[in-house]
Design a protein around this motif. Structure first.
Motif, PDB file in Angstrom:
ATOM      1  N   ASP A 162      -2.431   6.679  33.028  1.00 32.74           N
ATOM      2  CA  ASP A 162      -3.447   6.277  32.564  1.00 32.74           C
ATOM      3  C   ASP A 162      -4.331   6.895  34.237  1.00 32.74           C
ATOM      4  OD1 ASP A 162      -3.251   4.689  30.412  1.00 32.74           O
ATOM      5  OD2 ASP A 162      -2.206   2.903  32.168  1.00 32.74           O
TER       6      ASP A 162
ATOM      7  N   PHE B 106     -17.089   3.150  43.233  1.00 40.95           N
ATOM      8  CA  PHE B 106     -16.596   4.306  41.743  1.00 40.95           C
ATOM      9  C   PHE B 106     -15.402   3.240  40.903  1.00 40.95           C
ATOM     10  CE2 PHE B 106     -16.177   7.686  46.108  1.00 40.95           C
ATOM     11  CZ  PHE B 106     -17.749   8.300  45.411  1.00 40.95           C
ATOM     12  N   THR B 107     -15.326   3.878  39.894  1.00 44.33           N
ATOM     13  CA  THR B 107     -13.791   3.545  39.092  1.00 44.33           C
ATOM     14  C   THR B 107     -13.398   2.887  39.695  1.00 44.33           C
ATOM     15  OG1 THR B 107     -15.385   3.702  37.429  1.00 44.33           O
ATOM     16  CG2 THR B 107     -13.691   2.755  36.544  1.00 44.33           C
TER      17      THR B 107
ATOM     18  N   ARG C 281      -5.703  10.374  33.249  1.00 48.23           N
ATOM     19  CA  ARG C 281      -7.465  10.024  32.791  1.00 48.23           C
ATOM     20  C   ARG C 281      -8.198   9.686  33.481  1.00 48.23           C
ATOM     21  NH1 ARG C 281      -5.054   8.289  29.053  1.00 48.23           N
ATOM     22  NH2 ARG C 281      -4.338   6.135  29.012  1.00 48.23           N
ATOM     23  N   TRP C 282      -7.973   8.585  34.314  1.00 50.76           N
ATOM     24  CA  TRP C 282      -9.121   8.279  35.013  1.00 50.76           C
ATOM     25  C   TRP C 282      -9.712   9.168  36.315  1.00 50.76           C
ATOM     26  CZ3 TRP C 282      -7.944   8.109  39.364  1.00 50.76           C
ATOM     27  CH2 TRP C 282      -9.031   7.266  41.360  1.00 50.76           C
ATOM     28  N   TYR C 283      -8.528   9.938  36.693  1.00 49.54           N
ATOM     29  CA  TYR C 283      -8.381  11.135  37.482  1.00 49.54           C
ATOM     30  C   TYR C 283      -9.499  12.227  37.146  1.00 49.54           C
ATOM     31  CZ  TYR C 283      -8.321  11.467  42.235  1.00 49.54           C
ATOM     32  OH  TYR C 283      -8.938  12.117  43.617  1.00 49.54           O
TER      33      TYR C 283
ATOM     34  N   ARG D 185     -16.169  13.074  37.960  1.00 45.55           N
ATOM     35  CA  ARG D 185     -17.200  13.073  37.987  1.00 45.55           C
ATOM     36  C   ARG D 185     -18.040  12.115  38.674  1.00 45.55           C
ATOM     37  NH1 ARG D 185     -19.555   8.715  35.730  1.00 45.55           N
ATOM     38  NH2 ARG D 185     -17.957   8.215  33.684  1.00 45.55           N
ATOM     39  N   GLU D 186     -17.892  11.060  38.965  1.00 49.15           N
ATOM     40  CA  GLU D 186     -18.641  10.095  39.636  1.00 49.15           C
ATOM     41  C   GLU D 186     -18.711  10.418  41.528  1.00 49.15           C
ATOM     42  OE1 GLU D 186     -17.645   5.611  37.695  1.00 49.15           O
ATOM     43  OE2 GLU D 186     -16.171   6.179  39.581  1.00 49.15           O
TER      44      GLU D 186
ATOM     45  N   THR E 135      -8.653   2.800  39.317  1.00 48.35           N
ATOM     46  CA  THR E 135      -7.470   1.888  38.547  1.00 48.35           C
ATOM     47  C   THR E 135      -6.411   1.607  39.297  1.00 48.35           C
ATOM     48  OG1 THR E 135      -6.035   2.999  37.186  1.00 48.35           O
ATOM     49  CG2 THR E 135      -6.964   4.069  39.538  1.00 48.35           C
TER      50      THR E 135
ATOM     51  N   GLU F 273     -11.136  11.787  33.805  1.00 43.94           N
ATOM     52  CA  GLU F 273     -12.276  11.717  32.799  1.00 43.94           C
ATOM     53  C   GLU F 273     -13.652  10.731  34.131  1.00 43.94           C
ATOM     54  OE1 GLU F 273     -10.790   9.794  28.943  1.00 43.94           O
ATOM     55  OE2 GLU F 273      -9.616  11.557  28.472  1.00 43.94           O
ATOM     56  N   THR F 274     -13.100  10.070  35.036  1.00 41.23           N
ATOM     57  CA  THR F 274     -13.599   9.657  35.501  1.00 41.23           C
ATOM     58  C   THR F 274     -14.511   9.919  36.764  1.00 41.23           C
ATOM     59  OG1 THR F 274     -13.581   7.191  34.080  1.00 41.23           O
ATOM     60  CG2 THR F 274     -14.934   6.593  35.792  1.00 41.23           C
ATOM     61  N   HIS F 275     -13.224   9.897  37.924  1.00 40.57           N
ATOM     62  CA  HIS F 275     -13.246   9.791  39.078  1.00 40.57           C
ATOM     63  C   HIS F 275     -13.557  11.065  39.521  1.00 40.57           C
ATOM     64  CE1 HIS F 275     -13.120   8.399  42.782  1.00 40.57           C
ATOM     65  NE2 HIS F 275     -11.824   9.201  43.335  1.00 40.57           N
TER      66      HIS F 275
END
Length: 98
Positions: A18, A82-83, A21-23, A29-30, A85, A25-27
């Motif tokens: 998790d 930021f999203t 994936r978060w780092y 980019r943000e 986790t 695919e999400t972080h």
């Protein structure tokens, strides 16, 4: 002025997939959406002797005042822009290299 902003982190035990994936695919980019952050890359420690941190994100900043960009990143983190986790340990080390 160009600078490097390093962030050292660790995943929570059992939530490594998790975290990665978060780092990735999400972080990353943000953070790259913050004005002045021009690129990001993340590397992981290799298996063997455990280092203090397993993940290192390196953000390249190109701004007249790189520290102002870092402060904006921190402000967005604290404000929840930021999203986040629960797969990342709370212990984070951040360092700016100009």
């Amino acid at each position: 002025m160009k600078a490097q902003f390093l962030v050292l982190t660790n995943p929570v035990a059992g939530k490594e997939a998790d975290f990665h994936r978060w780092y990735d695919e999400t972080h990353l980019r943000e953070v790259c959406e913050v004005p002045g952050v021009v690129s990001a890359v993340r590397v992981n420690a290799v298996p063997g002797e455990p280092p203090a941190y397993l993940s290192c994100a390196i953000y390249t900043i190109d701004a007249p005042v790189p520290l102002a960009v870092v402060e904006e990143v921190k402000a967005r983190w604290r404000s929840g822009r930021f999203t986040l986790t629960d797969a990342m340990e709370a212990d984070i080390l951040m360092q700016l290299y100009a």
